[in-house]
Design an enzyme around this catalytic site. Structure first.
Site, short mmCIF file in Angstrom:
data_model
loop_
_atom_site.label_atom_id
_atom_site.label_comp_id
_atom_site.label_asym_id
_atom_site.label_seq_id
_atom_site.Cartn_x
_atom_site.Cartn_y
_atom_site.Cartn_z
N ASP A 300 0.80 -1.23 0.00
CA ASP A 300 0.00 0.00 0.00
C ASP A 300 0.84 1.28 0.00
O ASP A 300 0.37 2.33 0.41
CB ASP A 300 -0.93 -0.02 1.22
CG ASP A 300 -2.16 0.86 1.02
OD1 ASP A 300 -2.62 0.96 -0.14
OD2 ASP A 300 -2.62 1.47 2.01
N1 ATP Z 1 5.04 10.06 12.12
C1 ATP Z 1 4.38 10.98 11.44
N2 ATP Z 1 4.71 12.28 11.56
C2 ATP Z 1 4.04 13.23 10.87
N3 ATP Z 1 3.02 12.96 10.01
C3 ATP Z 1 2.65 11.68 9.86
C4 ATP Z 1 3.31 10.62 10.54
N4 ATP Z 1 2.71 9.46 10.20
C5 ATP Z 1 1.72 9.77 9.33
N5 ATP Z 1 1.68 11.11 9.12
C6 ATP Z 1 0.73 11.85 8.28
O1 ATP Z 1 -0.55 11.34 8.52
C7 ATP Z 1 -1.10 10.79 7.33
C8 ATP Z 1 -1.87 9.53 7.66
O2 ATP Z 1 -1.05 8.58 8.29
P1 ATP Z 1 -1.00 7.08 7.79
O3 ATP Z 1 -0.46 7.04 6.41
O4 ATP Z 1 -0.28 6.30 8.82
O5 ATP Z 1 -2.55 6.72 7.79
P2 ATP Z 1 -3.38 5.55 7.10
O6 ATP Z 1 -4.79 5.91 7.33
O7 ATP Z 1 -2.90 4.23 7.57
O8 ATP Z 1 -3.03 5.73 5.56
P3 ATP Z 1 -3.51 4.82 4.31
O9 ATP Z 1 -4.76 5.44 3.81
O10 ATP Z 1 -2.34 5.01 3.40
O11 ATP Z 1 -3.65 3.43 4.82
C9 ATP Z 1 0.08 10.56 6.42
O12 ATP Z 1 -0.30 10.60 5.07
C10 ATP Z 1 1.02 11.69 6.80
O13 ATP Z 1 0.65 12.89 6.17
#
Ligand code: ATP
Ligand code: MG
Length: 418
Positions: A300
């Site tokens: 992903d």
């Molecule tokens: N450690 C971090 N520090 C700062 N921003 C972060 C961090 N981790 C994630 N983000 C921000 O938050 C957003 C969402 O986090 P993440 O990608 O983990 O969520 P998700 O819902 O699992 O995503 P996906 O839809 O790809 O599965 C990221 O696209 C990024 O912009």
């Protein structure tokens, strides 16, 4: 009906105005003072500084890209009583603390200076459980009194503040420091899986956000440290700007996958060469990330799962985040979000795929061959240790299973180079 306006703030200064006209179209225009300041950065590589307003189509990838996606967006909109397609209304209600440095505030709202971490009461375990129970119907705690929080992504999450190791909800205006991610209900052990992948990436030397699996009253969740926040000497947390690759490339969140027109590896490498202050280092970081994702089966890794960080060292690739071995779940597609040449799965991978990838990255095949061997070797050496450190904490069977699977994949990849 006149246009609606949100002021876009960056570190205590107004960058410009985000607007919605009476037809529902959004727009963005930089403030003259921001344009006149040569040290003031653009909001996005896709929104270069210029006096002309940016149209709906031009500014939507960046601004819409700050918002939650898919079901998270839909359910948040329902909780707020606004239309899920209305980016302006959603940012009006959620844009107080987002990925990166910005704060979107109503014109008449007073800007609150970010103070030192206040002494608000952290949550006890019962409080954390209340948050976990609220998130399915209130993504990002949308609509809860005093909270205006947004993050992209299709999974449940809420940004929080950590005070002496304890979790608290942010006060109005306060910058969040961590992200709380509950497990994905329909897949087993996603908290352990993500913790394992993030810890493994760190163990083999990749730059990745620190994570800690925790639990409250037997409910597990992942706590992720934000790399877009820094605490200065006086304890004040400052926001650092970032944007994901889709935002930087002007790709709206609905087409984030390369198969839909979203960024390919070639686009991502070109972006780094164009915007990074240290392109050679960042190109290698992305090469490593791509190889790591293929080893662990993180299919992903689309354009919103890589970001650019804009701090005093200049624009550069942000630490890795959202690393999950999706290969652990047979119901999820094994196809990598970005293809290696024509190859989308480990089973298909061959020398042709690597040659095409090396070309997209602009690196030599010899260097790539060496890096693949090193990363596969490092995964085989380090994964047992990373797995057992986490098994001890959670007692989950998910981790040994994933460990076995990624070790098999690491051995397979070593052979795909022909
Ligand atoms: N450690 C971090 N520090 C700062 N921003 C972060 C961090 N981790 C994630 N983000 C921000 O938050 C957003 C969402 O986090 P993440 O990608 O983990 O969520 P998700 O819902 O699992 O995503 P996906 O839809 O790809 O599965 C990221 O696209 C990024 O912009
Ligand atoms: Mg993500």
């Amino acid at each position: 009906m006149t246009a609606k306006v949100l002021d876009v703030w960056w570190d205590g200064r107004v960058v410009g105005q985000f607007t919605q006209d009476r037809h529902g179209d959004i727009g963005f225009a930089y403030a003259q003072a921001w344009l006149d300041d040569d040290n003031a950065l653009p909001l996005s590589a896709s929104l270069p500084k210029r006096p002309e307003r940016f149209s709906h189509r031009e500014c939507r990838p960046f601004f819409g890209g700050l918002l939650p996606e898919e079901t998270q967006r839909l359910v948040a909109a329902q909780a707020l009583g606004v239309s899920p397609a209305n980016d302006f209304a959603l940012l009006d209600r959620l844009g107080g603390d987002v990925a990166g440095a910005l704060q979107l505030l109503p014109e008449d709202q007073e800007y609150i200076e970010t103070g030192p971490i206040a002494d608000q009461q952290p949550m006890d375990d019962a409080g954390i459980v209340r948050v976990l129970d609220a998130l399915p119907t209130r993504p990002l705690l949308a609509g809860e009194e005093g909270l205006r929080l947004s993050l992209a992504g299709a999974q449940s999450k809420v940004p929080v503040v950590l005070i002496d190791g304890q979790i608290a909800l942010p006060l109005p205006g306060q910058a969040t420091t961590h992200i709380l991610k509950p497990p994905i209900a329909r897949f087993r052990g996603t908290t352990e899986n993500e913790a394992f992948m993030m810890r493994l990436a760190a163990a083999i030397g990749l730059d990745v956000a620190p994570v800690e699996p925790r639990s409250a009253e037997g409910r597990s969740f992942l706590l992720i440290e934000r790399y877009d926040r820094v605490r200065d000497d006086s304890g004040v947390v400052r926001r650092i700007h970032q944007e994901d690759f889709c935002q930087a490339l002007g790709v709206p969140p609905e087409t984030k996958y390369a198969s839909e027109g979203g960024p390919t590896f070639k686009d991502c490498f070109e972006l780094l060469r164009r915007v990074s202050a240290r392109p050679a280092t960042d190109v290698l970081k992305l090469v490593d990330a791509a190889v790591f994702n293929l080893i662990v089966g993180n299919a992903d890794a689309h354009g919103k799962n890589f970001s650019i960080l804009y701090d005093d060292q200049g624009p550069r690739m942000a630490p890795l985040y959202d690393l999950l071995s999706t290969a652990a779940y047979p119901d999820l597609s094994p196809k990598m979000a970005m293809r290696f040449g024509k190859r989308a799965t480990l089973a298909e991978m061959d020398l042709d795929g690597w040659q095409a990838f090396a070309k997209d990255a602009g690196v030599g095949l010899r260097l790539l061959r060496r890096r693949i061997a090193e990363l596969c070797g490092a995964v085989l050496t380090e994964s047992g240790g990373a797995a057992s450190s986490l098994c001890d904490v959670s007692g989950s069977q998910a981790i040994p299973d994933i460990n076995g699977m990624i070790n098999d994949r690491a051995r397979m990849i070593s052979m795909t180079m022909g």
